[in-house]
Design an enzyme around this catalytic site. Structure first.
Site, PDB file in Angstrom:
ATOM      1  N   ASP A  52      39.469  35.101  46.738  1.00  0.00           N
ATOM      2  CA  ASP A  52      40.278  35.183  47.734  1.00  0.00           C
ATOM      3  C   ASP A  52      39.922  35.870  48.874  1.00  0.00           C
ATOM      4  OD1 ASP A  52      42.522  34.089  46.164  1.00  0.00           O
ATOM      5  OD2 ASP A  52      43.175  35.939  45.444  1.00  0.00           O
ATOM      6  N   TYR A 110      34.757  39.268  35.915  1.00  0.00           N
ATOM      7  CA  TYR A 110      35.192  39.990  36.994  1.00  0.00           C
ATOM      8  C   TYR A 110      34.829  41.505  36.790  1.00  0.00           C
ATOM      9  CZ  TYR A 110      37.054  35.999  39.747  1.00  0.00           C
ATOM     10  OH  TYR A 110      37.380  34.871  40.309  1.00  0.00           O
TER      11      TYR A 110
END
EC number: 5.4.99.12
Length: 252
Positions: A52, A110
Protein backbone atom coordinates in the site's frame (compact mmCIF):
# COMPACT_ATOMS: atom_id res chain seq x y z
CA UNK A 1 11.51 -14.39 -25.01
CA UNK A 2 12.95 -14.98 -21.52
CA UNK A 3 11.52 -14.46 -18.05
CA UNK A 4 13.57 -12.57 -15.47
CA UNK A 5 13.00 -12.05 -11.76
CA UNK A 6 14.15 -9.06 -9.71
CA UNK A 7 14.76 -8.48 -6.01
CA UNK A 8 13.67 -4.89 -5.39
CA UNK A 9 14.15 -2.66 -2.35
CA UNK A 10 12.22 0.57 -1.87
CA UNK A 11 11.18 3.29 0.54
CA UNK A 12 7.46 3.66 -0.09
CA UNK A 13 7.05 7.01 1.68
CA UNK A 14 6.59 9.07 -1.48
CA UNK A 15 4.52 6.60 -3.52
CA UNK A 16 0.84 5.70 -3.83
CA UNK A 17 1.83 2.05 -3.34
CA UNK A 18 2.93 -0.72 -5.66
CA UNK A 19 0.12 -0.58 -8.21
CA UNK A 20 0.25 2.04 -10.95
CA UNK A 21 -2.47 4.67 -10.98
CA UNK A 22 -3.23 7.70 -13.12
CA UNK A 23 -1.49 10.96 -12.26
CA UNK A 24 0.38 9.61 -9.21
CA UNK A 25 3.76 7.93 -8.80
CA UNK A 26 3.88 4.20 -7.99
CA UNK A 27 6.61 1.60 -7.57
CA UNK A 28 5.26 -0.39 -10.53
CA UNK A 29 5.24 2.59 -12.89
CA UNK A 30 8.82 3.54 -11.96
CA UNK A 31 10.08 -0.01 -12.54
CA UNK A 32 8.26 -0.40 -15.85
CA UNK A 33 9.67 2.91 -17.05
CA UNK A 34 13.26 1.97 -16.10
CA UNK A 35 13.04 -1.55 -17.59
CA UNK A 36 11.49 -0.23 -20.79
CA UNK A 37 14.28 2.33 -21.17
CA UNK A 38 16.95 -0.37 -20.85
CA UNK A 39 15.29 -2.95 -23.09
CA UNK A 40 13.70 -0.59 -25.66
CA UNK A 41 10.50 -2.61 -25.19
CA UNK A 42 7.21 -1.99 -23.45
CA UNK A 43 7.70 -3.94 -20.20
CA UNK A 44 4.93 -5.08 -17.85
CA UNK A 45 5.96 -6.23 -14.37
CA UNK A 46 4.25 -8.45 -11.77
CA UNK A 47 5.04 -8.47 -8.05
CA UNK A 48 4.83 -11.01 -5.24
CA UNK A 49 3.08 -8.72 -2.75
CA UNK A 50 1.23 -5.51 -3.60
CA UNK A 51 2.19 -2.96 -0.96
CA UNK A 52 0.00 0.00 0.00
CA UNK A 53 0.86 3.68 -0.04
CA UNK A 54 3.72 4.43 2.35
CA UNK A 55 4.71 0.76 2.87
CA UNK A 56 8.34 -0.22 2.28
CA UNK A 57 10.09 -3.34 0.95
CA UNK A 58 13.47 -4.87 1.70
CA UNK A 59 12.97 -7.55 -0.95
CA UNK A 60 9.96 -7.31 -3.20
CA UNK A 61 9.97 -10.03 -5.88
CA UNK A 62 9.13 -8.92 -9.41
CA UNK A 63 9.05 -10.78 -12.73
CA UNK A 64 8.80 -9.68 -16.35
CA UNK A 65 9.40 -10.99 -19.86
CA UNK A 66 11.84 -9.55 -22.38
CA UNK A 67 13.57 -10.31 -25.66
CA UNK A 68 16.76 -8.51 -24.64
CA UNK A 69 19.71 -10.74 -23.79
CA UNK A 70 22.36 -9.23 -21.51
CA UNK A 71 24.22 -10.06 -18.32
CA UNK A 72 22.61 -9.92 -14.90
CA UNK A 73 24.97 -7.15 -13.80
CA UNK A 74 24.12 -5.12 -16.92
CA UNK A 75 20.42 -5.40 -16.10
CA UNK A 76 20.97 -4.38 -12.49
CA UNK A 77 23.21 -1.40 -13.19
CA UNK A 78 21.24 -0.29 -16.24
CA UNK A 79 17.84 -0.33 -14.56
CA UNK A 80 19.12 1.41 -11.42
CA UNK A 81 20.40 4.28 -13.58
CA UNK A 82 16.78 5.05 -14.49
CA UNK A 83 15.27 4.60 -11.02
CA UNK A 84 14.88 7.26 -8.30
CA UNK A 85 17.13 6.96 -5.26
CA UNK A 86 14.40 5.42 -3.10
CA UNK A 87 13.93 2.40 -5.41
CA UNK A 88 16.75 -0.06 -6.11
CA UNK A 89 17.07 -3.39 -7.93
CA UNK A 90 19.32 -5.53 -5.71
CA UNK A 91 19.64 -8.53 -8.03
CA UNK A 92 18.40 -10.05 -11.30
CA UNK A 93 18.05 -13.73 -12.18
CA UNK A 94 16.67 -15.86 -14.98
CA UNK A 95 13.73 -18.03 -13.97
CA UNK A 96 11.65 -20.85 -15.42
CA UNK A 97 8.75 -19.76 -17.64
CA UNK A 98 6.26 -21.35 -15.23
CA UNK A 99 7.22 -18.87 -12.49
CA UNK A 100 4.84 -16.11 -11.38
CA UNK A 101 5.93 -13.68 -8.66
CA UNK A 102 2.49 -13.66 -7.05
CA UNK A 103 0.90 -17.02 -7.79
CA UNK A 104 4.03 -19.16 -7.27
CA UNK A 105 4.65 -17.73 -3.79
CA UNK A 106 4.12 -20.02 -0.79
CA UNK A 107 4.57 -17.42 1.98
CA UNK A 108 5.13 -13.73 2.66
CA UNK A 109 6.92 -12.19 5.62
CA UNK A 110 6.48 -8.66 6.97
CA UNK A 111 8.12 -6.79 9.82
CA UNK A 112 6.53 -3.82 11.55
CA UNK A 113 8.69 -1.31 13.44
CA UNK A 114 7.39 0.80 16.32
CA UNK A 115 9.55 3.51 17.90
CA UNK A 116 8.28 3.27 21.47
CA UNK A 117 9.48 6.43 23.22
CA UNK A 118 7.88 9.49 24.81
CA UNK A 119 9.89 11.65 22.39
CA UNK A 120 9.12 10.95 18.74
CA UNK A 121 11.82 10.33 16.12
CA UNK A 122 12.33 13.10 13.58
CA UNK A 123 14.75 11.16 11.36
CA UNK A 124 12.67 7.99 11.13
CA UNK A 125 9.20 9.56 11.17
CA UNK A 126 8.31 8.09 7.75
CA UNK A 127 9.92 4.72 8.43
CA UNK A 128 8.44 3.72 11.82
CA UNK A 129 5.32 4.24 13.91
CA UNK A 130 6.28 6.63 16.71
CA UNK A 131 4.20 5.56 19.71
CA UNK A 132 4.66 7.32 23.06
CA UNK A 133 2.81 5.06 25.54
CA UNK A 134 4.86 2.18 26.95
CA UNK A 135 4.14 -1.17 25.27
CA UNK A 136 4.24 -4.43 27.24
CA UNK A 137 5.70 -6.88 24.71
CA UNK A 138 4.99 -9.85 26.97
CA UNK A 139 1.25 -9.15 26.79
CA UNK A 140 1.50 -8.53 23.05
CA UNK A 141 3.34 -11.84 22.56
CA UNK A 142 0.71 -13.75 24.52
CA UNK A 143 -2.09 -12.14 22.51
CA UNK A 144 -0.28 -12.90 19.24
CA UNK A 145 -0.41 -16.65 19.95
CA UNK A 146 -4.18 -16.63 19.39
CA UNK A 147 -3.58 -15.68 15.76
CA UNK A 148 -1.28 -18.56 14.82
CA UNK A 149 -2.51 -21.22 12.41
CA UNK A 150 -5.33 -21.18 9.87
CA UNK A 151 -8.26 -18.93 10.73
CA UNK A 152 -10.91 -16.71 9.20
CA UNK A 153 -9.32 -13.26 9.43
CA UNK A 154 -12.36 -11.31 8.16
CA UNK A 155 -12.25 -8.93 11.11
CA UNK A 156 -8.65 -7.99 10.32
CA UNK A 157 -9.26 -6.93 6.73
CA UNK A 158 -10.17 -3.40 5.66
CA UNK A 159 -12.91 -2.44 3.23
CA UNK A 160 -11.75 -2.68 -0.37
CA UNK A 161 -10.41 -6.23 -0.08
CA UNK A 162 -10.93 -8.16 -3.33
CA UNK A 163 -10.05 -11.60 -1.98
CA UNK A 164 -12.71 -14.29 -2.35
CA UNK A 165 -11.55 -16.27 0.70
CA UNK A 166 -10.81 -14.72 4.09
CA UNK A 167 -9.01 -17.77 5.47
CA UNK A 168 -5.28 -17.33 5.96
CA UNK A 169 -2.58 -19.38 7.69
CA UNK A 170 -0.15 -17.52 9.97
CA UNK A 171 3.01 -19.61 10.40
CA UNK A 172 5.03 -17.26 12.56
CA UNK A 173 4.23 -14.20 14.70
CA UNK A 174 6.75 -12.74 17.15
CA UNK A 175 6.84 -9.51 19.14
CA UNK A 176 10.26 -8.42 20.40
CA UNK A 177 11.80 -5.30 21.94
CA UNK A 178 15.21 -3.89 21.04
CA UNK A 179 15.76 -0.79 23.17
CA UNK A 180 13.14 1.77 22.17
CA UNK A 181 12.06 -0.33 19.18
CA UNK A 182 9.26 -2.90 19.20
CA UNK A 183 9.33 -5.23 16.19
CA UNK A 184 6.41 -7.40 15.09
CA UNK A 185 7.57 -10.18 12.74
CA UNK A 186 4.81 -12.07 10.90
CA UNK A 187 4.81 -14.72 8.16
CA UNK A 188 1.77 -16.30 6.49
CA UNK A 189 0.75 -17.97 3.25
CA UNK A 190 -0.89 -14.69 2.23
CA UNK A 191 -2.51 -11.61 3.76
CA UNK A 192 -5.82 -9.81 3.34
CA UNK A 193 -5.99 -6.09 2.54
CA UNK A 194 -4.30 -4.20 5.43
CA UNK A 195 -4.40 -7.37 7.54
CA UNK A 196 -0.90 -6.87 8.97
CA UNK A 197 -1.55 -3.26 9.94
CA UNK A 198 -4.86 -4.17 11.57
CA UNK A 199 -3.19 -6.98 13.54
CA UNK A 200 -0.42 -4.62 14.66
CA UNK A 201 -2.93 -1.97 15.73
CA UNK A 202 -4.85 -4.55 17.75
CA UNK A 203 -1.70 -5.87 19.45
CA UNK A 204 -0.75 -2.30 20.37
CA UNK A 205 -4.14 -1.87 22.05
CA UNK A 206 -3.21 -4.86 24.23
CA UNK A 207 0.36 -3.70 24.79
CA UNK A 208 -0.61 -0.23 26.03
CA UNK A 209 -3.22 -1.65 28.41
CA UNK A 210 -6.38 -0.51 26.64
CA UNK A 211 -7.48 -4.10 26.03
CA UNK A 212 -6.88 -7.45 27.78
CA UNK A 213 -4.83 -10.21 26.15
CA UNK A 214 -7.98 -12.25 25.41
CA UNK A 215 -9.45 -9.37 23.38
CA UNK A 216 -7.50 -10.63 20.37
CA UNK A 217 -9.39 -13.92 20.61
CA UNK A 218 -12.68 -11.99 20.78
CA UNK A 219 -11.68 -10.13 17.63
CA UNK A 220 -10.82 -13.35 15.82
CA UNK A 221 -14.23 -14.81 16.61
CA UNK A 222 -16.08 -11.65 15.63
CA UNK A 223 -16.37 -12.18 11.86
CA UNK A 224 -18.82 -9.33 11.20
CA UNK A 225 -17.54 -6.37 13.19
CA UNK A 226 -14.32 -4.61 14.09
CA UNK A 227 -14.84 -4.22 17.87
CA UNK A 228 -13.15 -0.81 17.57
CA UNK A 229 -9.78 -2.17 16.41
CA UNK A 230 -7.30 0.36 15.08
CA UNK A 231 -5.14 0.30 11.95
CA UNK A 232 -1.41 0.93 12.38
CA UNK A 233 0.05 3.55 10.02
CA UNK A 234 1.78 2.41 6.84
CA UNK A 235 5.11 4.03 7.76
CA UNK A 236 6.30 1.17 9.99
CA UNK A 237 5.52 -1.73 7.65
CA UNK A 238 8.19 -3.56 5.60
CA UNK A 239 7.83 -6.46 3.16
CA UNK A 240 10.86 -8.53 4.15
CA UNK A 241 10.72 -11.84 2.30
CA UNK A 242 8.65 -13.88 -0.16
CA UNK A 243 9.28 -17.62 -0.31
CA UNK A 244 8.85 -19.92 -3.31
CA UNK A 245 9.16 -23.66 -3.94
CA UNK A 246 12.78 -24.84 -3.99
CA UNK A 247 12.77 -25.68 -7.69
CA UNK A 248 12.73 -21.94 -8.44
CA UNK A 249 16.37 -21.11 -7.85
CA UNK A 250 17.34 -17.44 -8.03
CA UNK A 251 20.95 -16.40 -8.69
CA UNK A 252 21.29 -13.47 -6.31
Amino acid sequence: MQKLVLGVEYDGSMYCGWQKQKCVSSIQSCLEYALSKVSSESILVFCGGRTDSGVHALEQIVHFETQLKCSRSAWTLGVNCHLPNDICVRWVSEVDNSFHARFSAISRRYCYFIYNNRIRSAVFCKRVWSYSRFLDVNKMSKAAQYLLGENDFSVFRSSGSQSCSTNRNIYHLRVIRQGHYVVIDIRANAFLYRMVRNIVGSLVEVGCGNKPVTWILELLKNYRGSLNRITAPASGLYLVEIKYPRYYLFQK
